[in-house]
Write a protein that holds these residues in place. Structure first.
Motif, mmCIF file in Angstrom:
data_model
loop_
_atom_site.group_PDB
_atom_site.id
_atom_site.type_symbol
_atom_site.label_atom_id
_atom_site.label_comp_id
_atom_site.label_asym_id
_atom_site.label_seq_id
_atom_site.Cartn_x
_atom_site.Cartn_y
_atom_site.Cartn_z
ATOM 1 N N GLN A 49 0.796 -1.244 0.000
ATOM 2 C CA GLN A 49 0.000 0.000 0.000
ATOM 3 C C GLN A 49 0.829 1.295 0.000
ATOM 4 O OE1 GLN A 49 -0.756 2.433 2.573
ATOM 5 N NE2 GLN A 49 -2.194 3.476 1.178
ATOM 6 N N TRP A 52 2.006 2.267 -3.382
ATOM 7 C CA TRP A 52 0.867 2.616 -4.261
ATOM 8 C C TRP A 52 0.395 4.033 -3.979
ATOM 9 C CZ3 TRP A 52 -1.312 1.406 -8.620
ATOM 10 C CH2 TRP A 52 -2.647 1.680 -8.878
ATOM 11 N N GLU A 53 0.270 4.368 -2.706
ATOM 12 C CA GLU A 53 -0.167 5.724 -2.345
ATOM 13 C C GLU A 53 0.877 6.747 -2.813
ATOM 14 O OE1 GLU A 53 -0.958 6.237 1.846
ATOM 15 O OE2 GLU A 53 -1.501 8.351 1.593
ATOM 16 N N LEU A 55 2.656 6.744 -5.342
ATOM 17 C CA LEU A 55 2.654 6.997 -6.790
ATOM 18 C C LEU A 55 1.920 8.291 -7.146
ATOM 19 C CD1 LEU A 55 1.817 3.627 -8.592
ATOM 20 C CD2 LEU A 55 3.959 4.919 -8.667
ATOM 21 N N ARG A 60 -1.146 6.404 -10.253
ATOM 22 C CA ARG A 60 -2.144 5.325 -10.093
ATOM 23 C C ARG A 60 -3.064 5.277 -11.304
ATOM 24 N NH1 ARG A 60 -2.013 7.521 -4.722
ATOM 25 N NH2 ARG A 60 -4.013 8.600 -4.877
ATOM 26 N N HIS A 63 -2.043 3.047 -14.301
ATOM 27 C CA HIS A 63 -2.334 1.608 -14.225
ATOM 28 C C HIS A 63 -3.822 1.342 -14.443
ATOM 29 C CE1 HIS A 63 1.696 0.563 -13.011
ATOM 30 N NE2 HIS A 63 1.674 1.501 -12.076
ATOM 31 N N LEU A 163 -8.896 2.287 -5.454
ATOM 32 C CA LEU A 163 -7.516 2.290 -5.969
ATOM 33 C C LEU A 163 -7.095 3.718 -6.324
ATOM 34 C CD1 LEU A 163 -7.681 -0.946 -8.155
ATOM 35 C CD2 LEU A 163 -6.272 -0.630 -6.109
ATOM 36 N N PHE A 164 -8.006 4.489 -6.912
ATOM 37 C CA PHE A 164 -7.692 5.901 -7.183
ATOM 38 C C PHE A 164 -7.349 6.637 -5.893
ATOM 39 C CE2 PHE A 164 -9.465 5.619 -11.512
ATOM 40 C CZ PHE A 164 -8.552 6.429 -12.177
ATOM 41 N N GLY A 166 -5.852 5.580 -3.407
ATOM 42 C CA GLY A 166 -4.544 5.191 -2.854
ATOM 43 C C GLY A 166 -4.633 3.998 -1.931
ATOM 44 N N VAL A 168 -5.344 -0.124 -1.185
ATOM 45 C CA VAL A 168 -5.213 -1.411 -1.868
ATOM 46 C C VAL A 168 -6.507 -2.177 -1.610
ATOM 47 C CG1 VAL A 168 -2.715 -1.495 -1.799
ATOM 48 C CG2 VAL A 168 -4.012 -2.348 0.141
ATOM 49 N N ALA A 194 0.523 -4.476 -13.313
ATOM 50 C CA ALA A 194 0.356 -3.397 -12.322
ATOM 51 C C ALA A 194 0.870 -3.877 -10.964
ATOM 52 C CB ALA A 194 -1.111 -3.017 -12.241
ATOM 53 N N VAL A 197 -1.639 -4.618 -5.880
ATOM 54 C CA VAL A 197 -2.496 -3.878 -4.950
ATOM 55 C C VAL A 197 -3.965 -4.273 -5.086
ATOM 56 C CG1 VAL A 197 -0.944 -1.909 -4.804
ATOM 57 C CG2 VAL A 197 -2.682 -1.968 -6.604
#
Ligand code: NAD
Length: 521
Positions: A49, A52-53, A55, A60, A63, A163-164, A166, A168, A194, A197
């Protein structure tokens, strides 16, 4: 010492059989996820996570836009899978796939604004030396539990805004229709490449329950009964939930309506996807002067519908019902209504052939003593009730424990809107059906027992975040502040005067007219 080893049996996971609703044959067998594996999956997601955040929204979005492109590139295969596991005709499967792409695009456009830091000017002059920022941070792990009626978009699709944000995401699709959702997750991890996540847990209700225990936020779509269980379980760990639950959507037809459009709309809104849409029209109220003509048109329209299975080319309006168990509920509602005096104008029975088939049905002479008018039927049934006037229609429309959505027909759009404002539902369409659901720019959520929260609009993304208020100095700081320790009579005087100046209005500010302040005039 000798040790005797007995050969170990390989541990085989319990298997989930997925059936084709169209003929009842087995379509696939999947290993079920255990409760322990749910926790392992959540822990693995949790590790991924922070990166991912970090990014950022644009990173995000790249992906997620790849996922949208993958869905388009694999459209034929995905539509085939959706049709096979849900019994849907081509047209209903296409809606689901199109909706997925629109979610990606709408969230990509809105998220930078919705997730941006917000700088707030303090209203207290005392705090003018501070900078206030409201930051949005995601609930790290979001669990999405989905139903079988739109199994891809209401599970994988509802994970996209998370997911947008941030977060997972662990998906738990319905055990009746897990295949397309599982395929989206496979593609995310294997084809799109990707970050890890997004994952999926396959199984029955207990897998959903394990997910509720493990994640930081639960987005649930399904029945009221299960939604209440989810909320109760989540409360034990103070885990927030959003609930998109059942409905009993009313359809009001006023005497000045365009009767042809109203009848066409009633049939589409009640029978699309075989009535297995949360916002399906489930009960119709028609003003007496136009009742006979409206009913005649509805019956003719329903009789003209084609039922069966189609493939890559649209050939039918109605497919099989997705859930064999749901047919039992539909049959029960129709039978009970007939036993209490309802008349069947067309349909009314299960179709005796392999698979899950029920005739599209029109009922009249119905009232609110019958389940078909007050409980969610979730099948191809249109019960129509004659009402004396608009007031009776509104009263009956609101006589429900549900409040998901509604339709109002009137020849006067303004009057339609006035009636819409009096309907207790999260969305109302005037002279139309489905526009509020299709427009991802406005919220979609239920009132009363139809749910908590909403899935579209800016809250689709922001609900997966927590706000964090950050205050920091705008100017160099001193060793202390005037209102810190130690207290003194001088400070007391200043503070009391300052509070009066701030909070009071008029002459009270200056400490005058205390008589008025005391007796409250
Ligand atoms: P359901 O409540 O039977 O199941 C929904 C999901 O919950 C499934 O994945 C199931 O495995 C899981 N589940 C079951 N028991 C659980 C538990 N104890 N803890 C956690 N998860 C559990 O609903 P369904 O029959 O799949 O779907 C139909 C219902 O969904 C209808 O009532 C329909 O109105 C509603 N629905 C609502 C919306 C909406 O947006 N409001 C949209 C679609 C469907």
């Amino acid at each position: 010492m000798s040790t005797r080893t007995t050969p170990r049996k390989p541990v085989t996971a319990p298997v989930l059989q997925v059936h084709r609703p169209a003929d009842g044959t087995v379509l696939a067998e999947l290993p079920m996820t255990t409760a322990a594996q749910v926790h392992e999956k959540v822990e693995a997601l949790r590790v991924a996570q922070p990166a991912w955040e970090a990014l950022g929204v644009a990173g995000r979005a790249r992906h997620l836009e790849n996922l949208r492109d993958w869905l388009l590139d694999n459209q034929e295969r995905m539509l085939g899978l959706m049709q096979a596991e849900a019994g849907k005709p081509r047209a209903d499967a296409m809606i689901e796939l199109g909706w997925m792409g629109d979610i990606v695009n709408t969230m990509a456009a809105g998220s930078p604004k919705w997730l941006a830091d917000r700088h707030v000017r303090p209203h207290l002059p005392l705090l003018a030396t501070r900078r206030f920022t409201v930051v949005r941070r995601p609930f790290p792990v979001v669990g999405v539990i989905g139903p079988w009626n739109f199994p891809t978009v209401l599970c994988a699709g509802d994970g996209i805004p998370a997911l947008f944000a941030g977060a997972v995401v662990l998906l738990k699709p319905s055990e009746i229709t897990p295949l397309a959702c599982a395929e989206v997750v496979r593609a995310w991890r294997e084809d799109i490449g990707a970050p890890p996540v997004l994952d999926v847990a396959i199984g029955l209700g207990e897998v959903g329950a394990a997910l509720v225990d493990a994640v930081d936020f639960v987005h649930f779509t399904g029945s009221v009964r299960t939604g209440m269980l989810v909320a109760e379980r989540a409360a034990k760990t103070v885990t927030p939930v959003s609930l998109e639950l059942g409905g009993k959507d009313p359809f009001v037809v006023l005497r000045d309506s365009n009767i042809a459009r109203a009848a066409n709309c009633a049939v589409f809104s009640g029978l699309a996807n075989n009535g297995q849409v949360c916002v399906s029209t489930e009960r119709i109220y028609v003003e007496a002067p136009i009742y006979d003509e409206f009913v005649a048109r509805v019956v003719a329209n329903v009789r003209a519908l084609r039922r069966g299975t189609d493939g890559p080319h649209i050939g039918v309006e109605l497919g099989a019902m997705t859930s064999a168990a749901q047919i039992g509920i539909v049959e029960d509602h129709v039978r009970e209504a007939i036993s209490k005096g309802a008349r069947v104008l067309t349909g009314g029975s299960r179709v005796e052939r392999a698979g899950n088939w029920f005739e599209p049905t029109v009922l009249v002479d119905v009232d609110h003593s019958m389940k078909v008018m007050v409980e969610e039927t979730f099948g191809p049934v249109l019960p129509i009730m004659k009402v004396a006037d608009a007031e009776e229609a509104i009263r009956l429309a609101n006589d429900s424990e549900f409040g998901l959505s509604a339709t109002v027909f009137s020849g006067d759009v303004k009057r339609g809107e006035q009636v819409a404002r009096r309907i207790e539902a999260g969305s109302v369409n005037v002279n139309d059906y489905g526009s509020t659901t299709t427009c991802l720019d406005v919220p979609m959520g239920g009132w009363k027992k139809s749910g908590i929260g909403s899935r579209a609009g800016s809250t689709a993304v922001t609900k997966y975040t927590r706000t964090q208020a950050i205050a920091s100095p705008r100017v160099p700081t001193l060793d202390t502040e005037a209102w810190w320790f130690p207290y003194s009579p001088l400070k007391q005087g200043v503070v009391e005067w300052g509070l009066r100046l701030l909070n009071a209005r008029g002459l009270r500010r200056l400490g005058l007219r205390r008589d008025l302040a005391v007796d409250g005039r």
